[in-house]
Design a protein around this motif. Structure first.
Motif, short mmCIF file in Angstrom:
data_model
loop_
_atom_site.label_atom_id
_atom_site.label_comp_id
_atom_site.label_asym_id
_atom_site.label_seq_id
_atom_site.Cartn_x
_atom_site.Cartn_y
_atom_site.Cartn_z
N VAL A 117 -7.40 36.85 33.83
CA VAL A 117 -6.48 35.79 33.40
C VAL A 117 -7.30 34.59 32.96
N TYR A 118 -6.82 33.88 31.95
CA TYR A 118 -7.42 32.58 31.61
C TYR A 118 -6.30 31.56 31.46
N VAL A 119 -6.48 30.37 32.03
CA VAL A 119 -5.51 29.30 31.86
C VAL A 119 -6.22 28.11 31.22
N GLY A 120 -5.62 27.60 30.15
CA GLY A 120 -6.25 26.50 29.42
C GLY A 120 -5.25 25.38 29.14
N GLY A 121 -5.75 24.17 29.11
CA GLY A 121 -4.90 23.02 28.77
C GLY A 121 -3.82 22.78 29.82
N LYS A 122 -2.69 22.25 29.34
CA LYS A 122 -1.64 21.84 30.28
C LYS A 122 -0.33 22.55 29.97
N LYS A 123 0.45 22.75 31.02
CA LYS A 123 1.83 23.23 30.82
C LYS A 123 2.66 22.03 30.38
N PRO A 124 3.73 22.27 29.60
CA PRO A 124 4.52 21.13 29.09
C PRO A 124 5.09 20.26 30.20
N ASP A 125 5.41 20.85 31.35
CA ASP A 125 6.00 20.03 32.41
C ASP A 125 4.93 19.36 33.28
N GLY A 126 3.68 19.56 32.95
CA GLY A 126 2.60 18.86 33.65
C GLY A 126 2.20 19.49 34.98
N THR A 127 2.92 20.51 35.42
CA THR A 127 2.56 21.15 36.70
C THR A 127 1.34 22.05 36.48
N PRO A 128 0.54 22.27 37.54
CA PRO A 128 -0.66 23.11 37.35
C PRO A 128 -0.28 24.58 37.11
N TRP A 129 -1.16 25.28 36.42
CA TRP A 129 -0.98 26.73 36.25
C TRP A 129 -1.11 27.40 37.61
#
Ligand code: ADP
Ligand code: MG
Length: 337
Positions: free
Chosen positions: A195-207
């Motif tokens: 898995v890779y998580v990058g940048g931010k989710k629109p609601d600002g909560t962490p991945w």
């Protein structure tokens, strides 16, 4: 003005949700022998999905063992291949694989092709090999049988390269580079267990990245919160068969050629470097929890181990970011709460 307060707020909400929805694209397809899923937020979300599909197809074309024209298949068939005749990405990956093999004390080994084929785990031909065949395949395996010279890579004794333990991690890094050049606010993708998580989710909560339940009773035993990094898991529940109560799985111990019995069910490595995370999740699985934790401390690696006793062990950097949800069947090891 008051009268308009509610409808105006409603309109704004609708606009925001429309905007968010139109800027999200989900992807799901098969590549590199595994299921790929992705979620992309931002102006180029749709293009992102198409771009990763194309990049993966290209990488599969150079690193697959089974596509005859690939660099790896040609090296295996010819036992010797000039670097000029290979993609630069293959040269870089072979070099990295050899380095990580050395650093892991041989627990990660990219030249186990003969053993992987002999066991055939996850294929129609899976079997428990006889002692003689096993010893022969073992004699034709090991990173020492792959040499790099200035001009080429050479294999000895019919040894075969198998990048199954590192290619998805290297692909993760390549995809990240492609996506970082696009107009995206945030994204997440998964290549099998990578898995890779990058940048931010629109609601600002962490991945949040779920950690698979090795027993398969729930989807996850808990989750890690992470940002801008790869979260890679190697487990004995991904590809295996069970005979007479023994689980034969796809992570082999290069020391004896058998599926590694290190007391672990899975290892998850968290790192900004996806290639390192992939190779090391495999290597730490072979090492086992005790040696693995020591290795992590010495090399500054962050990892989560699940043992056969359903104990969860974490390196220091993950204690804050991991939440155990399956608290009935799994326990955080003492001192890790
Ligand atoms: P997955 O492919 O399920 O994500 P891994 O990253 O742990 O899991 O890779 C396992 C694959 O790597 C095997 O299917 C095999 O092709 C290869 N492999 C098995 N044992 C080793 C090892 N000790 N070192 C390097 N590669 C390995
Ligand atoms: Mg791996």
């Amino acid at each position: 003005m008051r009268k308009w307060g509610f409808p105006a707020a409603l309109l704004l909400c609708l606009l925001v949700s429309c905007q968010t929805e139109s800027a999200v694209t989900e992807a799901s397809f098969t590549a590199m022998d595994t299921v790929v899923t992705g979620r992309f937020y931002g102006a180029e979300a749709e293009e992102a999905s198409a771009a990763i599909e194309q990049e993966l197809e290209e990488l599969e074309g150079i690193w697959s063992k089974t596509i005859p024209e690939s660099d790896v298949a040609r090296l295996n068939a010819e036992q010797e291949l000039p670097k000029d005749d290979m993609d630069d990405r293959t040269v870089a990956l072979l070099e990295r694989a050899l380095t990580l093999s050395g650093e892991s004390g041989g627990c990660f080994d990219p030249v186990l092709g003969r053993l992987v084929s002999l066991w055939g785990i996850g294929t129609e031909d899976e079997q428990i090999p006889g002692q003689e065949e096993l010893q022969q395949a073992l004699a034709q395996s090991g990173a020492g049988k792959l040499q790099e010279t200035e001009e080429d890579f050479r294999l000895q004794d019919g040894a075969q390269v198998d990048l199954g333990g590192i290619a998805k991690g290297a692909a993760t890094d390549a995809l990240r580079q492609v996506l970082d050049g696009m107009e995206l606010d945030g994204y997440q993708f998964s290549l099998g267990g990578n898995v890779y998580v990058g940048g931010k989710k629109p609601d600002g909560t962490p991945w949040r990245i779920g950690i698979n339940d090795p027993e398969g009773e729930s989807a996850y035993i808990g989750y890690l919160e992470a940002a801008d990094c790869a979260v890679v898991t190697s487990g004995d529940y991904e590809r295996y068969f069970i005979l007479d109560g023994v689980r034969y799985h796809h992570i082999l111990d290069p020391a004896d050629g058998n599926p590694a019995r290190s007391g672990l069910r899975s290892v998850t490595v968290v790192s900004a470097d996806g290639t390192l995370a992939d190779a090391m999740s495999t290597a730490l699985f072979v090492m086992g929890a005790e040696r693995g934790l020591e290795y992590c401390a010495q090399h500054g690696l962050e990892a989560l181990f699940i043992t056969e006793e359903n104990e969860v062990l974490l390196t220091g950097g993950l204690r804050e970011s991991f939440t155990l949800t399956e608290t009935e069947r799994f326990q955080l090891s003492e001192g890790m709460e």
